[in-house]
Design an enzyme around this catalytic site. Structure first.
Site, mmCIF file in Angstrom:
data_model
loop_
_atom_site.group_PDB
_atom_site.id
_atom_site.type_symbol
_atom_site.label_atom_id
_atom_site.label_comp_id
_atom_site.label_asym_id
_atom_site.label_seq_id
_atom_site.Cartn_x
_atom_site.Cartn_y
_atom_site.Cartn_z
ATOM 1 N N GLU A 25 0.836 -1.209 0.000
ATOM 2 C CA GLU A 25 0.000 0.000 0.000
ATOM 3 C C GLU A 25 0.867 1.255 0.000
ATOM 4 O O GLU A 25 0.661 2.179 -0.802
ATOM 5 C CB GLU A 25 -0.889 -0.027 1.239
ATOM 6 C CG GLU A 25 -1.651 1.242 1.524
ATOM 7 C CD GLU A 25 -2.347 1.163 2.882
ATOM 8 O OE1 GLU A 25 -1.707 1.499 3.906
ATOM 9 O OE2 GLU A 25 -3.501 0.740 2.929
ATOM 10 N N ASP B 174 -5.438 -4.582 -3.728
ATOM 11 C CA ASP B 174 -5.829 -3.167 -3.870
ATOM 12 C C ASP B 174 -4.592 -2.297 -4.070
ATOM 13 O O ASP B 174 -4.653 -1.267 -4.737
ATOM 14 C CB ASP B 174 -6.652 -2.678 -2.668
ATOM 15 C CG ASP B 174 -5.854 -2.591 -1.380
ATOM 16 O OD1 ASP B 174 -4.995 -3.480 -1.154
ATOM 17 O OD2 ASP B 174 -6.058 -1.648 -0.606
#
Ligand code: NAG
Length: 636
Positions: free
Chosen positions: A65, A241
Site C-alpha cells: 500500500e 488493492d
C-alpha cells in the site's frame, strides 16, 4: 492599460498555484530526510513513528500500500515538474524490494491442481486447520498463459509486507532465506493466517521463507496448517488493492506525461506496471479455483475450469509458495473468493482494458479486465444503500469454507456470490471504517472523470451527497465519519454513522473524490466542499507534514493473549519465546525499547490512552496528492 493587464496576469499566476504550492510543500516534507519517512535504502516506512500497531504491527514495516502511494505521489510530482524520473525511481525501489525475487520452485507448480484445500476457521483457537486432499479444487487458467507471455514461472506481484529495519530479525532480504538478525536491509515478512477473528493483536508474525531455523520444530507452519509432516518452504501474499493502486498511479503518470510530452521517460516503468496488471488477475479468482456462483458445500461445489472460477472482482489477497529447492519441486497458488467493495478499482480495470500503454500482453488479459470493470461497476450498484454509502462485499465462500449461508443471504445474490457485511475480518469489522468509502469512491470518481460513463453518475451523486451530509465542517475545521453501522441485506441495506474523528487520510481522499466528481459534473457545492476540507487540513501543517494527534482506541491490547496450541513452543530470532502463554507484547519484546513505550506502560497500569502523533506514509502522501489533484483540476 498594458501595465494593468500585466499586473492582472501576474496576480492570476500567483493565485493559480495555491494548491500546487501546497503539494510542493507537503512533497518536500515527505522527502526531507530529517523527517524520516524513508529508510536508508529509500523504502517508504509505514510511518515515521515505530510504535504503531494497525494492519502492520510496527511502524517501520512497510506495505505494498505504501509503495502504491509512493508511485502516485511521484506521478503528481512528474506533472508539477515535467520530470518523471522520480516516478521511475519509486518503481525501481518497489521492484527491488517488494516484488519477491526468490520463487525457486514455482516451475514445479501444476495448474491442474493449484493447492490443497483447508478450511478457514472462525477463531484462531481452531488452528491449525487440517489439509483435506479429498475436497475438489479447480484449475488455474492463468499460469500457462503468463508463463508463455513472460517466459518464466514467476509471479510478478508485490508481497504485501516488509520488515524494513529487520526488527523481527528473520533476514528474508531479497534472494535470501532466513539470513537472520545481522542481515541488513528490508526483510519480507507475513502476519495474518488464522481467520476473521485474528486481528493484529492475536496474530503470530512469521517469515516468508521458513527453513525451520526459527519458530518450532516445523518452523511456523504447524501453527496454521495441520499435516502429517512439513516441508521447508517459501510463501508470499499480495494485497491486490495496492497493486491496483499502482496501476492507477501509472494511469495518471501516462496521462500527465503525455500532456508534458514526456511519455518516453516512463515507458519502461509503465510496461512493467502493465505486467503487474497481468498477474493481478489472480485476485479475480476463487481461492481454490472452484466454480463461482452458489458454491455451497466444500465437497459439493465443484472445481472450475477455464474462467468459470473467476468472480472478476478485486479480492482481498492472492498467495503463492512452494517447497525449498532441496526439499521438493512443487508449488501452490490460491486466489480469494471474498471481495470487499473497498478494494475495487474501476480506474485500474479501465486502464488495463482500454489504455494502450497499460494493456497487459497476455492474450486474455484485456478481456478479463474489461469483464472486471463491468462487474465492479455492478457491485457498487448492488451494495449502495439508499443513504448513499456502500455496504461490505460479497463472497463465493461463506465463512471461508464454502459453508451454507443464512437464508436471508441467498435470495438476492450477486452473480451467485453472497452478501457479507464484514468480508474477511471481524475484529474490527472490515466495513466499519469510513476510509473504505473514500478510498474506493475516489477511484470511481476518477473513472467517471475520465470516461463520463453515465451509469456511474447517479451512484456518485448519491454517495457524494451522503458524504457531505455526514462530514462536519465547522469554523474551518473538520470531523470525518469514522465508524459506520450496517443493517439489513441487499437490496434493503442501511447505514448509520456512529463516531466521527479527525482523520487526515480519509479527509484528503474524500476531498479528492469530491474534486473529481465536481470537475466531471459541474457540482459547485462539491467543489467548494473539497476546497474547505483541503483548507482545514492545511491548518494542521507543521514541519513533518499534516499533524493531528490521535487517541488510538485499541492501544490497551498489548497484553492480549495470542493463541498458541498447548505444548507448542518456538522462538523468534531475538529469543522471544512463543508458547501457550504468549501475549502480543511477549512475542514482540522489541517494543519495550521503543521511545513511546512509557506511554503503553501507563495504559497497562490502568491509565487512559494518551494522545499519539502518527505520520503514516499513506495518509501524508494522500494529502499531498489531494492538494496536487485539486490544483491540476481547477487551476487554483
Ligand atoms: C441474517 O440472518 C441471520 C440469522 O437470523 C442474522 O444473524 C444476520 O444478522 C442476518 N444478516 C444480516 C446482514 O442482516
Amino acid at each position: 492599460m498594458k501595465l494593468v493587464i500585466l499586473l492582472l496576469a501576474v496576480l492570476a499566476s500567483t493565485q493559480a498555484g495555491v494548491y500546487l504550492d501546497r503539494f510542493k510543500e507537503q512533497y518536500k516534507k515527505i522527502h526531507d530526510a530529517s523527517n524520516g519517512y524513508f529508510s536508508k535504502e529509500g523504502v517508504p516506512y509505514h510511518s515515521i513513528e515505530t510504535l504503531v500497531v494497525e494492519a502492520p504491527d510496527h511502524g517501520h514495516e512497510t506495505t505494498s500500500e505504501a509503495y502504491s502511494y509512493y508511485l502516485w505521489l511521484e506521478a503528481v510530482n512528474g506533472y508539477v515538474t515535467g520530470d518523471f524520473s522520480s516516478f521511475n525511481e519509486a518503481f525501481a525501489n518497489l521492484e527491488k524490494y517488494i516484488i519477491p525475487s526468490y520463487q525457486p520452485t514455482l516451475g514445479g507448480y501444476n495448474p491442474s491442481s493449484p493447492a490443497t484445500y483447508a478450511d478457514e476457521k472462525d477463531t484462531p483457537n481452531e488452528y491449525p486447520s487440517a489439509l483435506e486432499t479429498g475436497v475438489p479444487v479447480g484449475q488455474d487458467p492463468l499460469f500457462n498463459e503468463l508463463k508463455s507471455t513472460y517466459g518464466d514461472a514467476f509471479i510478478y506481484a508485490m508481497h504485501w509486507m516488509l520488515d524494513v529495519d529487520n526488527v523481527y530479525g528473520f533476514g528474508n532480504t531479497q534472494g535470501q532465506c532466513e539470513a537472520g538478525p545481522s542481515a541488513s536491509g528490508p526483510s519480507l515478512i507475513n502476519t495474518f493466517q488464522r481467520g476473521p477473528e485474528e486481528s493484529v493483536w492475536r496474530t503470530i508474525p512469521q517469515p516468508t521463507c521458513d527453513t525451520f531455523k526459527y519458530g518450532g520444530t516445523n518452523g511456523f507452519l504447524d501453527l496454521f496448517v495441520g499435516d502429517n509432516s512439513y516441508t521447508q518452504q517459501w510463501k508470499y501474499t499480495a494485497a491486490p488493492d495496492a497493486d491496483a493502486r499502482a496501476v492507477q498511479a501509472a494511469f495518471w503518470a501516462v496521462q500527465w506525461a503525455k500532456e508534458k510530452n514526456a511519455l518516453s521517460q516512463i515507458s519502461d516503468t509503465v510496461s512493467k506496471i502493465a505486467k503487474m496488471g497481468d498477474y493481478l488477475r489472480y485476485s479475480l479468482f476463487d481461492k481454490y479455483f472452484k466454480k463461482v456462483g452458489d458454491c455451497v458445500g466444500k465437497n459439493a461445489c465443484p472445481g472450475g475450469s477455464g474462467k468459470d472460477s473467476a468472480h472478476y472482482l478485486i479480492s482481498w489477497y492472492f498467495a503463492w509458495g512452494g517447497a525449498m529447492p532441496d526439499h521438493g519441486n512443487w508449488a501452490w497458488i490460491i486466489g480469494d473468493g471474498a471481495a470487499h467493495f473497498g478494494y475495487q478499482n474501476p480506474l485500474a480495470a479501465y486502464a488495463l482494458s482500454n489504455v494502450d500503454e497499460l494493456k497487459p500482453k497476455s492474450s486474455s488479459a484485456v478481456e478479463d479486465w474489461a469483464t472486471s470493470l463491468a462487474r465492479q461497476l455492478e457491485l457498487y450498484e448492488y451494495l449502495q444503500t439508499p443513504e448513499g454509502a456502500f455496504a461490505g462485499g460479497v463472497t463465493n465462500s461463506w465463512k471461508g469454507r464454502y459453508d451454507t449461508p443464512d437464508s436471508n443471504l441467498t435470495k438476492d445474490t450477486f452473480h451467485g456470490l453472497f452478501y457479507d457485511w464484514e468480508p474477511v475480518y471481524h475484529d474490527p469489522p472490515s466495513n466499519r471504517w469510513y476510509g473504505m468509502q473514500s478510498w474506493s469512491t475516489d477511484r470511481l470518481a476518477q473513472y467517471y472523470y475520465v470516461t463520463k460513463d453515465a451509469t456511474v453518475e447517479p451512484i456518485l451523486k448519491k454517495w457524494t451527497a451522503w458524504a457531505m451530509d455526514n462530514i462536519i465542517l465547522e469554523n474551518g475545521d473538520f470531523q470525518m465519519p469514522d465508524h459506520l453501522v450496517w443493517d439489513g441485506v441487499p437490496p434493503e441495506i442501511h447505514v448509520k454513522v456512529d463516531i466521527h474523528t479527525h482523520e487526515i487520510g480519509t479527509a484528503s481522499a474524500t476531498a479528492r473524490t469530491l474534486a473529481y466528481w465536481a470537475a466531471a459534473s459541474g457540482d459547485t457545492a462539491a467543489k467548494d466542499f473539497a476546497k474547505q476540507l483541503l483548507d482545514a487540513l492545511y491548518k494542521y501543517a507543521d514541519t513533518k507534514g499534516i499533524t493531528i494527534p490521535e487517541t488510538p482506541d485499541m492501544y490497551n491490547r498489548f497484553e492480549e493473549p495470542v493463541y498458541v496450541p498447548s505444548g507448542w513452543t518456538g522462538t523468534y530470532p531475538n529469543g522471544d519465546v512463543i508458547d501457550s502463554t504468549a501475549t502480543f507484547i511477549k512475542i514482540r519484546s522489541f517494543f519495550k525499547d521503543d521511545p513511546d513505550w512509557s506511554k503503553i506502560e501507563k495504559i497497562l497500569a490502568g491509565g487512559d490512552i494518551p494522545e499519539f502523533e502518527f505520520h503514516r506514509f499513506w495518509a501524508q502522501t494522500d494529502v499531498a496528492i489531494a492538494f496536487g489533484t485539486y490544483g491540476i483540476l481547477f487551476d487554483e
